[in-house]
Design a protein around this motif. Structure first.
Motif, mmCIF file in Angstrom:
data_model
loop_
_atom_site.group_PDB
_atom_site.id
_atom_site.type_symbol
_atom_site.label_atom_id
_atom_site.label_comp_id
_atom_site.label_asym_id
_atom_site.label_seq_id
_atom_site.Cartn_x
_atom_site.Cartn_y
_atom_site.Cartn_z
ATOM 1 N N ASP A 8 0.807 -1.176 -0.031
ATOM 2 C CA ASP A 8 -0.067 0.001 -0.091
ATOM 3 C C ASP A 8 0.769 1.309 0.036
ATOM 4 N N HIS A 10 0.945 3.447 -2.422
ATOM 5 C CA HIS A 10 -0.296 4.416 -2.833
ATOM 6 C C HIS A 10 0.086 6.010 -3.358
ATOM 7 N N ASP A 34 -1.476 -2.197 -4.395
ATOM 8 C CA ASP A 34 -1.792 -0.814 -4.270
ATOM 9 C C ASP A 34 -0.787 -0.087 -4.185
ATOM 10 N N HIS A 61 -6.664 -0.910 -5.943
ATOM 11 C CA HIS A 61 -6.435 0.211 -6.610
ATOM 12 C C HIS A 61 -5.941 0.278 -8.078
ATOM 13 N N HIS A 113 -2.813 -9.404 -2.156
ATOM 14 C CA HIS A 113 -3.001 -8.041 -1.585
ATOM 15 C C HIS A 113 -4.216 -8.187 -0.429
ATOM 16 N N HIS A 146 -3.866 -4.258 2.078
ATOM 17 C CA HIS A 146 -5.093 -3.803 2.010
ATOM 18 C C HIS A 146 -6.037 -3.066 2.905
ATOM 19 N N HIS A 148 -4.260 -1.852 5.572
ATOM 20 C CA HIS A 148 -3.298 -0.514 5.981
ATOM 21 C C HIS A 148 -2.929 -0.720 7.458
HETATM 22 ZN ZN ZN Z 1 -4.555 0.276 -0.097
#
Ligand code: ZN
Length: 242
Positions: A8, A10, A34, A61, A113, A146, A148
């Motif tokens: 993640d 991001h 992600d 994402h 994920h 996923h 976090h």
């Molecule tokens: Zn995420």
């Protein structure tokens, strides 16, 4: 072998660079999905990662920007950020994301994920949901992202529950012969009330995992997000790690 585990990210380049500098030497780099979404640097993060040998899987994402999942599943702010990301991605970034598999088994570990039962979407927050996932594993240990949220689920065979361990920082934890689902937390958008970037390092010789945190320049990421008009809520949450 020291496995640096990141999830993640991001599109938060400041967080990613801080983690890579803080982690120092490692043998292999595994990414749990992600890579993009929410943050201001999708292409720069992909370029930074592509310059290093690594193994990666897709997150929801990553698939959303490719149109592989319906954006109707996203909340308004996540959807807006994802639509912005779609407009930014270069052909090489798109090709990178297209090549990511949904799940993979590597060196005796499963990488997914969300969960091994539903790799792109399932959130493993509670132990009863995590317990159901163990039946879908072909390896003793599964690495997920996923939510976090840094957590270790340890299966206890023959019981209806599994243990949820909230791992302390900088303390090696021994992984015994039971089965585990391990979440390193999020590099680029932590949600456990600690705004610092989160990651983990697994040592296959000593069978230990260590959870680590590193401060990064949150204001730099927020400034970039403001400049391109990304949703205010996603900017503010970085300050508090929520
Ligand atoms: Zn995420």
């Amino acid at each position: 072998m020291h496995i640096l585990i990141l999830s993640d990210i991001h599109a938060n380049l400041a967080a990613l660079e801080a983690v890579l500098a803080h982690a120092g030497q490692y043998d292999v780099l595994w990414l749990l999905g992600d890579i993009v979404g929410y943050g201001p640097d999708p292409n720069a993060c992909i370029e930074c990662l592509a310059a290093r040998e690594h193994v990666a899987i897709a997150g929801n994402h990553d698939w959303a920007v490719l149109g592989k999942v319906d954006l109707a599943e996203f909340n308004g702010d996540a959807r807006q950020a994802n639509l912005w990301t779609q407009e930014q991605l270069t052909p090489s970034s798109l090709a990178y994301l297209e090549a990511l598999p949904e799940m993979r088994v590597r060196d005796g570990f499963t990488l997914a994920h969300g969960s091994p039962r539903a790799p792109i979407w399932e959130y493993l927050i509670y132990s009863n949901v995590a317990k159901a996932s163990f039946a879908h594993l072909t390896t003793p240990i599964c690495l997920v992202g996923h939510t976090h949220l840094p957590v270790i689920f340890r299966d206890v065979p023959g019981t209806p529950q599994c243990q949820a361990v909230h791992p302390p920082e900088d303390t090696p934890l021994i992984l015994d012969d039971e089965h585990y689902i391990i979440n390193p937390g999020s590099v680029g958008q932590p949600r456990d009330g600690d705004a610092r970037a989160a990651y983990a390092v697994l040592d296959t010789e000593t069978h230990t995992i260590i959870y680590r945190r590193v401060a990064y320049d949150i204001a730099e990421t927020q400034q970039k997000m403001r400049a391109v008009g990304l949703p205010r809520r996603n900017i503010e949450r970085l300050s508090v790690g929520w």
